[in-house]
Enzyme design. Structure first.
Site, PDB file in Angstrom:
ATOM      1  N   CYS A  79      -2.818 -13.862  -2.160  1.00 20.90           N
ATOM      2  CA  CYS A  79      -4.005 -14.161  -2.963  1.00 20.90           C
ATOM      3  C   CYS A  79      -5.165 -13.266  -2.502  1.00 20.90           C
ATOM      4  CB  CYS A  79      -4.481 -15.607  -2.884  1.00 20.90           C
ATOM      5  SG  CYS A  79      -3.254 -16.783  -3.438  1.00 20.90           S
ATOM      6  N   ARG A 122      -2.290  -8.186  -3.213  1.00 18.36           N
ATOM      7  CA  ARG A 122      -2.192  -9.409  -2.411  1.00 18.36           C
ATOM      8  C   ARG A 122      -1.509 -10.559  -3.147  1.00 18.36           C
ATOM      9  NH1 ARG A 122      -5.452  -9.405   2.017  1.00 18.36           N
ATOM     10  NH2 ARG A 122      -5.355 -11.650   2.065  1.00 18.36           N
ATOM     11  N   TRP A 175      -0.966 -15.485  -5.540  1.00 21.73           N
ATOM     12  CA  TRP A 175       0.444 -15.526  -5.159  1.00 21.73           C
ATOM     13  C   TRP A 175       0.726 -17.005  -4.938  1.00 21.73           C
ATOM     14  CZ3 TRP A 175       3.612 -17.011  -1.062  1.00 21.73           C
ATOM     15  CH2 TRP A 175       4.876 -16.418  -1.021  1.00 21.73           C
ATOM     16  N   ASN A 186      -7.779 -18.630  -0.912  1.00 24.65           N
ATOM     17  CA  ASN A 186      -6.567 -18.000  -0.374  1.00 24.65           C
ATOM     18  C   ASN A 186      -6.162 -18.808   0.853  1.00 24.65           C
ATOM     19  OD1 ASN A 186      -4.631 -16.254   0.715  1.00 24.65           O
ATOM     20  ND2 ASN A 186      -6.184 -14.951   1.674  1.00 24.65           N
ATOM     21  N   GLY A 187      -4.907 -19.286   0.857  1.00 23.93           N
ATOM     22  CA  GLY A 187      -4.445 -20.063   2.012  1.00 23.93           C
ATOM     23  C   GLY A 187      -3.788 -21.350   1.554  1.00 23.93           C
ATOM     24  N   GLU A 191      15.296   0.156   7.347  1.00 24.87           N
ATOM     25  CA  GLU A 191      14.063   0.337   6.582  1.00 24.87           C
ATOM     26  C   GLU A 191      14.364   0.905   5.189  1.00 24.87           C
ATOM     27  OE1 GLU A 191      11.227  -0.704   6.696  1.00 24.87           O
ATOM     28  OE2 GLU A 191       9.966   0.660   5.560  1.00 24.87           O
ATOM     29  N   LYS A 217      13.452  -0.921   1.672  1.00 24.00           N
ATOM     30  CA  LYS A 217      12.672  -0.288   0.598  1.00 24.00           C
ATOM     31  C   LYS A 217      13.401  -0.442  -0.733  1.00 24.00           C
ATOM     32  CE  LYS A 217       9.876  -0.185   2.284  1.00 24.00           C
ATOM     33  NZ  LYS A 217       8.987  -0.458   3.341  1.00 24.00           N
ATOM     34  N   GLU A 260      13.483  -4.200  -2.026  1.00 21.04           N
ATOM     35  CA  GLU A 260      12.233  -4.863  -2.400  1.00 21.04           C
ATOM     36  C   GLU A 260      11.603  -4.292  -3.657  1.00 21.04           C
ATOM     37  OE1 GLU A 260       9.031  -4.627   0.489  1.00 21.04           O
ATOM     38  OE2 GLU A 260       9.672  -2.650   1.087  1.00 21.04           O
ATOM     39  N   HIS A 271      33.593  -3.807  11.925  1.00 24.78           N
ATOM     40  CA  HIS A 271      33.718  -5.216  12.317  1.00 24.78           C
ATOM     41  C   HIS A 271      33.425  -6.162  11.154  1.00 24.78           C
ATOM     42  CE1 HIS A 271      34.242  -4.051  16.464  1.00 24.78           C
ATOM     43  NE2 HIS A 271      33.211  -3.239  16.329  1.00 24.78           N
ATOM     44  N   LYS A 311       1.461  -8.300  -0.378  1.00 25.60           N
ATOM     45  CA  LYS A 311       1.310  -7.337   0.720  1.00 25.60           C
ATOM     46  C   LYS A 311       0.986  -8.026   2.042  1.00 25.60           C
ATOM     47  CE  LYS A 311       0.515  -2.941   2.032  1.00 25.60           C
ATOM     48  NZ  LYS A 311       1.817  -2.315   2.190  1.00 25.60           N
TER      49      LYS A 311
HETATM   50  C1  F6R Z   1       7.976  -4.066   3.443  1.00 25.39           C
HETATM   51  C2  F6R Z   1       6.760  -4.729   3.794  1.00 25.39           C
HETATM   52  C3  F6R Z   1       6.834  -6.012   4.566  1.00 25.39           C
HETATM   53  C4  F6R Z   1       5.813  -5.968   5.716  1.00 25.39           C
HETATM   54  C5  F6R Z   1       5.767  -7.318   6.426  1.00 25.39           C
HETATM   55  C6  F6R Z   1       4.846  -7.304   7.614  1.00 25.39           C
HETATM   56  O1  F6R Z   1       7.743  -2.907   2.734  1.00 25.39           O
HETATM   57  O2  F6R Z   1       5.705  -4.276   3.491  1.00 25.39           O
HETATM   58  O3  F6R Z   1       8.116  -6.246   5.046  1.00 25.39           O
HETATM   59  O4  F6R Z   1       6.186  -4.955   6.593  1.00 25.39           O
HETATM   60  O5  F6R Z   1       5.332  -8.307   5.521  1.00 25.39           O
HETATM   61  O6  F6R Z   1       3.548  -6.998   7.241  1.00 25.39           O
HETATM   62  P1  F6R Z   1       2.474  -6.556   8.303  1.00 25.39           P
HETATM   63  O7  F6R Z   1       2.891  -5.244   8.844  1.00 25.39           O
HETATM   64  O8  F6R Z   1       1.180  -6.480   7.543  1.00 25.39           O
HETATM   65  O9  F6R Z   1       2.455  -7.613   9.365  1.00 25.39           O
END
Ligand code: F6R
Length: 592
Positions: free
Chosen positions: A2, A27, A74, A100-101, A465, A469, A472, A488, A587
């Protein structure tokens, strides 16, 4: 999760609030809304769906209000619907709140208010805030907010406006981020700095337990007990250009291309503070790295470097697992919390608990003034600039940069190792210049439903990673695995419908991973290999080969990561998906 924003000033509030919401949409983006104070009433417009749905609903409406609040959501409590979208109001629509929260005691408060005759319109926890403020209001919005915050449990940042005091916004913070943008004849509240960048770079970062009282001409901050608090006004180094797309189709693509700069800036930033870093990794019995998602993957790479150059054992733990596990932590441990946002609640709480047990805590964050920055014993910064795309890219390689520098400063060969690193940004540029080649591979593979990503040693976290990517942003199932573990179990999955992305730079495990490629090929698997330019073996053995420039072994993750980011980006983009705002994600994850 949010985004909230507030504006009170000399200009029309609506365009400013909508612009700010656009920059906060990363957000949360399942509904959006605004409340404007105009001609003695509150105008509330809110819509389920992305911000553009709200913008459409507002089309042609020329509101004159100069004070208002906005929200991009969100969902936590209540599905994404027009009713559940923020702002929420009291029954008589005299007070409007964006939040937000999570208000953890909202059910008890709701019952109390219902008994008093209050009728609720939504399923949200937020609505209780609006009703409580209305209940406590006796002519002073600040007073009503102070009474309200002391009834609330949980994490929150909220902003409130009222018809009774048309040029005033009050915001409160506990657990969720909230900043004040200090302008001239105008002031702002927002969840994050990019929201206010077109108007001011002067920022007050609120601490937990603080309330901000804004008019166009004044900003006053108080504690929840009503004591005035003197706050420092910081000047943010971020600029508007870095918060806009700058000709790229998506923020994610722009941010992938910004990596050489993010890496250089982080490197220079590290060197400038290096002499004053108040600890050595070697002073500790163990280093614990705590993080989530992409930041966790950065930690896994960092583990190899720290163990190699400092000789200290390193454990990397998901923050969400650390909190409820039984990790023996003491003052002999150094705990590094990695978080782009600096606000991820699991990471924040895990660091707090490590600190309580006596560990020395270090935050590695991209956002100055974020919770983890403020709460850690020491903070290292990545200097990647604001990252707007929900999928982390440039902050990942910036985190790698800081971790590499932190590790090699423990080595007798520190100077040479740092010198060698200086080649990395130019090599990343070269890797990025072949983006079109990766795009062609993405076109070829975009219809597959499952992918396996394999790597060994430093390339294992890179594979994790790359898989994250892809899943997601393209919603394609992708699993990252240490290549040596394939036999395995996961090898059972391999057939012609499961392409395998193999990360195979020429390092100490190169021969081993080439054998893994053979094993995949022997089972009719399709192999896309990322390796060093001129690698005849991989060119011949794989179905598709993606070259990156050759580089010293420890530095390979900086280069092999880039084509994996591009591969995921182009697949999602070609599938017509919303790359910057993938479904269900946000995010900054400020819920557990
Ligand atoms: C993936 C992504 C998330 C963040 C995770 C941690 O692309 O963005 O997996 O890496 O939510 O976020 P931070 O780094 O802000 O603690």
């Amino acid at each position: 999760m949010c985004g909230i924003v507030g504006y009170t000033g000399k200009d029309l509030a609506l365009p400013i609030i909508l612009g700010a919401l656009e920059r906060l949409e990363y957000r949360g983006y399942d509904s959006a809304g605004v409340a404007l104070v105009e001609d003695g009433k509150l105008i509330i417009e809110k819509k389920a769906g992305k911000l553009r749905e709200l913008v459409k609903a507002l089309w042609g409406k020329n509101y004159k209000a100069k004070t208002g609040i906005g929200h991009t959501r969100w969902a936590t409590h209540g599905s994404p619907s027009d009713e559940n979208a923020h702002p929420h109001t009291d029954e008589k629509v005299r007070f409007a709140v964006v939040h937000n929260g999570i208000i953890e005691n909202y059910l008890a408060l709701k019952e109390e208010l219902i008994k008093e005759g209050v009728k609720f319109r939504s399923d949200t926890d937020t609505e209780v805030i609006a009703h409580l403020i209305a209940k406590y209001y006796e002519g002073d919005l600040l007073e009503a907010v102070l009474k309200t915050v002391n009834r609330l449990e949980g994490a929150f940042a909220f902003a409130v406006v009222t018809v009774h005091e048309p040029n005033r916004i009050v915001g409160a913070k506990k657990g969720s981020p909230l900043i004040v943008g200090v302008g001239e004849g105008e002031n702002f509240l927002a969840s994050d700095i990019p929201a206010i960048l077109p108007y001011t770079k002067n920022v007050i970062v609120l601490d937990d337990g603080e309330v901000a009282d804004l008019t166009p001409e004044s900003v006053n901050v108080y504690s929840f007990s009503g004591e005035p608090v003197t706050k420092e006004v910081l000047v943010t180094p971020w600029d508007l250009v870095s918060a806009e797309k700058g000709g790229f189709k998506h923020f994610m693509l722009k941010e992938i291309h910004e990596q050489p700069k993010a890496v250089v800036d982080t490197y220079k930033g590290f060197l400038s503070v290096e002499p004053s870093i108040p600890f050595s990794l070697k002073d500790f019995r163990r280093v614990l790295v705590i993080a989530c998602g992409t930041s966790y993957h950065a930690g896994l790479v960092g583990k190899y470097w720290m163990e190699r150059y400092a000789g200290v054992p390193v454990e990397v733990v998901y923050a969400s697992e650390f909190r409820y596990g039984h990790f023996p932590v003491s003052d002999k441990d150094l705990v590094i919390g990695i978080s782009q946002s600096g606000e991820t609640i699991d990471t924040k709480f895990a660091l707090q608990s490590a600190k309580e047990k006596g560990a020395f805590t270090v935050g590695l964050v991209n956002v100055v003034g974020s919770a983890i920055d403020r709460e850690s014993d020491y903070t290292l910064y990545t200097h990647a600039g604001p990252e707007i795309g929900v999928a982390a890219t440039k902050t990942f390689t910036a985190q790698l940069t800081a971790l590499y520098c932190l590790a090699v400063r423990e080595s007798d060969e520190k100077e040479q190792l740092l010198k060698r690193f200086e080649k990395v940004p130019a090599l990343m540029e070269r890797t990025l210049s072949s983006a079109e080649e990766v795009e062609k591979k993405a076109e070829k593979y975009m219809k597959y439903k499952h992918f396996l990503y394999l790597g060994r040693y430093l390339s294992w976290p890179v594979a994790l990673e790359g898989a994250l990517k892809l899943k997601e942003i393209s919603y394609i199932h992708a699993e990252g695995y240490p290549a040596g573990e394939m036999k395995h179990g996961p090898i059972a999955l391999i057939d012609e419908n499961m392409p395998v992305m193999v990360v195979a730079p020429k390092d100490r495990v190169y021969e081993k991973i080439v054998s893994n490629v053979e094993e995949v090929k022997a089972r009719k698997g399709k192999v896309i290999a990322v390796g060093f330019e001129g690698d005849g073996v991989l060119t011949q053995k794989s179905d598709d080969f993606i070259p990156v420039p050759a580089v010293d072994e420890p530095l390979t993750p900086f280069l092999t990561t880039v084509p994996l980011q591009l591969f995921a980006y182009y697949i999602a983009s070609k599938l017509g998906l919303d790359v910057d705002q993938p479904r269900n994600l946000a995010k900054t994850v400020t819920v557990e």
